[in-house]
Design a protein around this motif. Structure first.
Motif, PDB file in Angstrom:
ATOM      1  N   LYS A 140      26.214  51.788  33.891  1.00 36.62           N
ATOM      2  CA  LYS A 140      26.339  50.499  34.572  1.00 36.62           C
ATOM      3  C   LYS A 140      27.802  50.106  34.759  1.00 36.62           C
ATOM      4  O   LYS A 140      28.187  49.573  35.807  1.00 36.62           O
ATOM      5  N   SER A 141      28.620  50.385  33.755  1.00 31.11           N
ATOM      6  CA  SER A 141      30.041  50.059  33.859  1.00 31.11           C
ATOM      7  C   SER A 141      30.691  50.825  35.004  1.00 31.11           C
ATOM      8  O   SER A 141      31.479  50.264  35.771  1.00 31.11           O
ATOM      9  N   ALA A 142      30.381  52.111  35.125  1.00 27.50           N
ATOM     10  CA  ALA A 142      30.961  52.938  36.187  1.00 27.50           C
ATOM     11  C   ALA A 142      30.517  52.447  37.565  1.00 27.50           C
ATOM     12  O   ALA A 142      31.328  52.347  38.496  1.00 27.50           O
ATOM     13  N   THR A 143      29.227  52.133  37.705  1.00 27.39           N
ATOM     14  CA  THR A 143      28.693  51.679  38.995  1.00 27.39           C
ATOM     15  C   THR A 143      29.315  50.347  39.421  1.00 27.39           C
ATOM     16  O   THR A 143      29.748  50.178  40.562  1.00 27.39           O
ATOM     17  N   HIS A 144      29.380  49.413  38.498  1.00 25.58           N
ATOM     18  CA  HIS A 144      29.973  48.113  38.803  1.00 25.58           C
ATOM     19  C   HIS A 144      31.475  48.240  39.089  1.00 25.58           C
ATOM     20  O   HIS A 144      32.020  47.486  39.908  1.00 25.58           O
ATOM     21  N   SER A 145      32.120  49.196  38.440  1.00 22.35           N
ATOM     22  CA  SER A 145      33.556  49.403  38.671  1.00 22.35           C
ATOM     23  C   SER A 145      33.833  49.783  40.118  1.00 22.35           C
ATOM     24  O   SER A 145      34.766  49.275  40.744  1.00 22.35           O
ATOM     25  N   LEU A 146      33.018  50.679  40.678  1.00 23.44           N
ATOM     26  CA  LEU A 146      33.214  51.093  42.071  1.00 23.44           C
ATOM     27  C   LEU A 146      33.073  49.908  43.022  1.00 23.44           C
ATOM     28  O   LEU A 146      33.833  49.777  43.986  1.00 23.44           O
ATOM     29  N   LEU A 147      32.117  49.044  42.755  1.00 15.85           N
ATOM     30  CA  LEU A 147      31.934  47.862  43.585  1.00 15.85           C
ATOM     31  C   LEU A 147      33.145  46.936  43.482  1.00 15.85           C
ATOM     32  O   LEU A 147      33.629  46.399  44.488  1.00 15.85           O
ATOM     33  N   ILE A 148      33.663  46.769  42.274  1.00 15.89           N
ATOM     34  CA  ILE A 148      34.830  45.918  42.055  1.00 15.89           C
ATOM     35  C   ILE A 148      36.047  46.482  42.784  1.00 15.89           C
ATOM     36  O   ILE A 148      36.820  45.740  43.398  1.00 15.89           O
TER      37      ILE A 148
ATOM     38  N   VAL B  38      35.731  45.605  46.632  1.00 14.14           N
ATOM     39  CA  VAL B  38      35.963  44.191  46.939  1.00 14.14           C
ATOM     40  C   VAL B  38      37.446  43.838  46.762  1.00 14.14           C
ATOM     41  O   VAL B  38      38.050  43.159  47.612  1.00 14.14           O
ATOM     42  N   ALA B  39      38.044  44.301  45.661  1.00 14.88           N
ATOM     43  CA  ALA B  39      39.443  43.979  45.378  1.00 14.88           C
ATOM     44  C   ALA B  39      40.375  44.551  46.442  1.00 14.88           C
ATOM     45  O   ALA B  39      41.350  43.902  46.844  1.00 14.88           O
ATOM     46  N   SER B  40      40.098  45.771  46.902  1.00 17.83           N
ATOM     47  CA  SER B  40      40.981  46.401  47.893  1.00 17.83           C
ATOM     48  C   SER B  40      40.968  45.642  49.218  1.00 17.83           C
ATOM     49  O   SER B  40      42.007  45.475  49.851  1.00 17.83           O
ATOM     50  N   ILE B  41      39.810  45.154  49.623  1.00 16.03           N
ATOM     51  CA  ILE B  41      39.716  44.406  50.881  1.00 16.03           C
ATOM     52  C   ILE B  41      40.477  43.083  50.786  1.00 16.03           C
ATOM     53  O   ILE B  41      41.286  42.735  51.656  1.00 16.03           O
ATOM     54  N   ILE B  42      40.237  42.345  49.715  1.00 14.32           N
ATOM     55  CA  ILE B  42      40.873  41.032  49.547  1.00 14.32           C
ATOM     56  C   ILE B  42      42.390  41.158  49.452  1.00 14.32           C
ATOM     57  O   ILE B  42      43.142  40.436  50.121  1.00 14.32           O
ATOM     58  N   LEU B  43      42.864  42.093  48.627  1.00 22.61           N
ATOM     59  CA  LEU B  43      44.304  42.219  48.402  1.00 22.61           C
ATOM     60  C   LEU B  43      45.041  42.750  49.623  1.00 22.61           C
ATOM     61  O   LEU B  43      46.188  42.376  49.864  1.00 22.61           O
ATOM     62  N   SER B  44      44.412  43.619  50.381  1.00 21.54           N
ATOM     63  CA  SER B  44      45.048  44.113  51.606  1.00 21.54           C
ATOM     64  C   SER B  44      45.375  42.955  52.541  1.00 21.54           C
ATOM     65  O   SER B  44      46.483  42.865  53.081  1.00 21.54           O
ATOM     66  N   LEU B  45      44.407  42.075  52.723  1.00 21.36           N
ATOM     67  CA  LEU B  45      44.610  40.937  53.620  1.00 21.36           C
ATOM     68  C   LEU B  45      45.705  40.012  53.097  1.00 21.36           C
ATOM     69  O   LEU B  45      46.576  39.568  53.855  1.00 21.36           O
ATOM     70  N   ILE B  46      45.692  39.736  51.795  1.00 27.82           N
ATOM     71  CA  ILE B  46      46.691  38.831  51.214  1.00 27.82           C
ATOM     72  C   ILE B  46      48.094  39.416  51.331  1.00 27.82           C
ATOM     73  O   ILE B  46      49.037  38.743  51.758  1.00 27.82           O
ATOM     74  N   LEU B  47      48.262  40.677  50.964  1.00 29.35           N
ATOM     75  CA  LEU B  47      49.588  41.290  50.948  1.00 29.35           C
ATOM     76  C   LEU B  47      50.179  41.437  52.344  1.00 29.35           C
ATOM     77  O   LEU B  47      51.389  41.306  52.528  1.00 29.35           O
ATOM     78  N   LEU B  48      49.339  41.707  53.337  1.00 29.21           N
ATOM     79  CA  LEU B  48      49.839  41.812  54.703  1.00 29.21           C
ATOM     80  C   LEU B  48      50.392  40.474  55.196  1.00 29.21           C
ATOM     81  O   LEU B  48      51.352  40.438  55.959  1.00 29.21           O
ATOM     82  N   VAL B  49      49.792  39.383  54.717  1.00 29.83           N
ATOM     83  CA  VAL B  49      50.238  38.055  55.141  1.00 29.83           C
ATOM     84  C   VAL B  49      51.529  37.643  54.440  1.00 29.83           C
ATOM     85  O   VAL B  49      52.434  37.069  55.057  1.00 29.83           O
ATOM     86  N   ILE B  50      51.634  37.945  53.141  1.00 28.66           N
ATOM     87  CA  ILE B  50      52.755  37.401  52.358  1.00 28.66           C
ATOM     88  C   ILE B  50      53.971  38.319  52.272  1.00 28.66           C
ATOM     89  O   ILE B  50      55.011  37.909  51.758  1.00 28.66           O
ATOM     90  N   GLN B  51      53.872  39.555  52.791  1.00 28.00           N
ATOM     91  CA  GLN B  51      54.969  40.493  52.544  1.00 28.00           C
ATOM     92  C   GLN B  51      56.314  40.020  53.110  1.00 28.00           C
ATOM     93  O   GLN B  51      57.342  40.086  52.417  1.00 28.00           O
ATOM     94  N   GLU B  52      56.358  39.534  54.341  1.00 22.45           N
ATOM     95  CA  GLU B  52      57.648  39.152  54.935  1.00 22.45           C
ATOM     96  C   GLU B  52      58.297  37.967  54.220  1.00 22.45           C
ATOM     97  O   GLU B  52      59.481  38.049  53.857  1.00 22.45           O
ATOM     98  N   PRO B  53      57.559  36.856  53.979  1.00 25.46           N
ATOM     99  CA  PRO B  53      58.211  35.759  53.234  1.00 25.46           C
ATOM    100  C   PRO B  53      58.639  36.164  51.831  1.00 25.46           C
ATOM    101  O   PRO B  53      59.666  35.692  51.337  1.00 25.46           O
ATOM    102  N   LEU B  54      57.871  37.050  51.186  1.00 28.11           N
ATOM    103  CA  LEU B  54      58.265  37.509  49.856  1.00 28.11           C
ATOM    104  C   LEU B  54      59.548  38.322  49.908  1.00 28.11           C
ATOM    105  O   LEU B  54      60.450  38.146  49.084  1.00 28.11           O
ATOM    106  N   LEU B  55      59.648  39.217  50.872  1.00 25.93           N
ATOM    107  CA  LEU B  55      60.854  40.036  51.009  1.00 25.93           C
ATOM    108  C   LEU B  55      62.076  39.152  51.254  1.00 25.93           C
ATOM    109  O   LEU B  55      63.158  39.410  50.712  1.00 25.93           O
ATOM    110  N   LYS B  56      61.915  38.115  52.052  1.00 26.04           N
ATOM    111  CA  LYS B  56      63.032  37.191  52.306  1.00 26.04           C
ATOM    112  C   LYS B  56      63.405  36.430  51.031  1.00 26.04           C
ATOM    113  O   LYS B  56      64.581  36.165  50.772  1.00 26.04           O
TER     114      LYS B  56
END
Length: 454
Positions: A92-100, A103-121
């Protein structure tokens, strides 16, 4: 093979730590070679490209840190289930890990693409270095899912003690990266973007290999089957109670890195950033063996804790600390003694050769911190192994944000020692925090003894 790995995890802790650490060490050194290889090829693009990639480093640490952190959550949950001889719980731990991971990769991709330029500045990037930073960062953030599954699925294999195949997947990735870097950067003329694109393609290959073993070949100890899958909040919580703090470990380190970049930029400009970026690649490469040993400590500690075997848990921490110390001293001596020669790796062009003296100073001063990092790192990973991710996170905050940031600011800015002061602060902060972390780990073990032996 999987059953042999599981029995190794349940056996003598000294043997388990040693045998598990070696393939992890090879895997991590190969993974760290991504940065080394990228650095070598990027150096040919000039100082602005080196600095631009350096400004992306804190954000990249978040990206990589979340994937590794969630993988550590999977490792802890699975290894504790194995120690308790709960095969269904491990599945169960392995199966739930893949789902996590998904979900995490989709959410973080969107966030990082938005914030990268202001963060670099915010870090101080401007002009051409900002352009180069965005070129390097964008492919990394779009392809976050590749890193997430490569590192996360490796955590599943580590949880059941299957370190060798995790190593094989990394070998595939590194060989591809070695081939693709010059092709993408120079042959296809993609510049900085080519380096990050090569990393993503290589990571994707690694993820595919591990997912083939887990989902198709199905010869792992854990049996992942989404047919009739039911989400269980308790299982996800067990993974995330280590995975989130472990991910935040890297986030806190990236915040600390942001402070370092601001301090360095204020006293050394683009020159200081380029020197730090180059030297930091070697430092991070140097701590990989220590991280590998600590990862083995986490897995074996989880198994011992799940089995409620305090003696094995204590021996795991003691042996892991001694093993890591042996490597940390050796690595420190290599980086300090051969600093001038190692600096040439990232400053081999006429334009970048001016960086050699400062890269050398960084290695000869900042790397002295490795002297006692070997006793702190296994302690932090032991907390993760026994399911106390927040304790591990607390020590990351103490080490990087409280001690190291404070000392770099004191020596570099307040006392006006410039770049040398910042390098000194990096070493002093990490040494003092590592000593305190080790002492607290021993205190934690003493407190656990009556509970586990009851």
């Amino acid at each position: 093979m999987a059953n042999e790995n599981v029995e190794l995890m349940r056996g003598e802790p000294e043997i388990a730590v040693r045998k598990l650490a070696i393939p992890i060490m090879i895997s991590m050194l190969l993974t760290a070679s991504y940065n080394i290889i990228d650095g070598v090829w990027i150096a040919g693009l000039g100082q602005a490209a080196i600095a631009g990639v350096g400004f992306v480093t804190p954000i990249f640490m978040i990206l990589n840190g979340v994937s590794v952190g969630l993988g550590n959550g999977a490792t802890s949950s699975i290894s504790r289930a194995i120690g308790a001889r709960n095969h269904e719980g491990a599945n169960k731990s392995a199966t739930h890990s893949l789902l996590i991971f998904l979900v995490a990769s989709i959410i973080l991709s969107l966030i990082l693409l938005v914030i990268q330029e202001p963060l670099l500045k915010t870090y101080g990037a401007s002009g051409q270095s900002l352009v180069e930073g965005i070129k390097y960062g964008t492919p990394l953030f779009i392809g976050l899912f590749a890193f997430m599954f490569a590192n996360g699925c490796s955590g599943i294999l580590r949880g059941e003690g299957d370190m060798k195949r995790a190593m094989y997947a990394i070998i595939v990735s590194v060989v591809l990266n070695f081939i693709l870097d010059p092709v993408f950067i120079y042959v296809l003329n993609l510049g900085s973007a080519g380096a990050s694109l090569a990393t993503i393609v290589s990571s994707f290959a690694s993820a595919i290999v591990i997912l083939y073993w887990i989902l198709i070949k199905k010869d792992t100890y854990v049996d992942v089957n989404f047919k009739g899958f039911k989400f269980e909040a308790a299982v996800a919580k067990d993974i995330l109670k280590v995975g989130i703090p472990a991910s935040l470990d890297m986030f806190m380190m990236s915040i600390a890195m942001s402070f370092y970049l601001v301090f360095i930029s204020s006293v050394g400009g683009e020159y200081g950033i380029a020197a730090f970026t180059s030297g930091q690649r070697l430092y991070l490469f140097g701590i990989m063996p220590l991280t590998a040993i600590a990862s083995a400590v986490a897995a074996v500690s989880g198994s011992a804790y799940g089995a409620r075997n305090w003696d094995y848990l204590s021996r795991t921490h003691t042996y892991g600390t001694k093993f890591a110390m042996m490597f940390s001293v050796a690595i420190m001596l290599i980086l300090v003694i051969f600093a001038p020669q190692l600096a040439l790796i990232f400053a081999y062009t006429p334009e970048t050769s001016v960086l050699i003296p400062e890269i050398t100073r960084f290695l000869q001063i900042a790397c002295l911190g490795l002297l006692l990092v070997g006793i702190g790192m296994p302690s932090s990973f032991m907390y993760q192994g026994i399911g106390r991710g927040t304790t591990s996170l607390a020590w990351t905050i103490i080490r990087e944000l409280i001690f190291t940031v404070s000392f770099t600011y004191l020596f570099g800015i307040v006392l006006n020692w410039g770049l040398v002061g910042i390098w000194i602060g990096l070493a002093v902060g990490r040494i003092l925090a590592s000593i305190l972390n080790f002492c607290y780990a021993k205190y934690t073990l003493r407190k656990l003894k009556p509970q586990m032996e009851a």
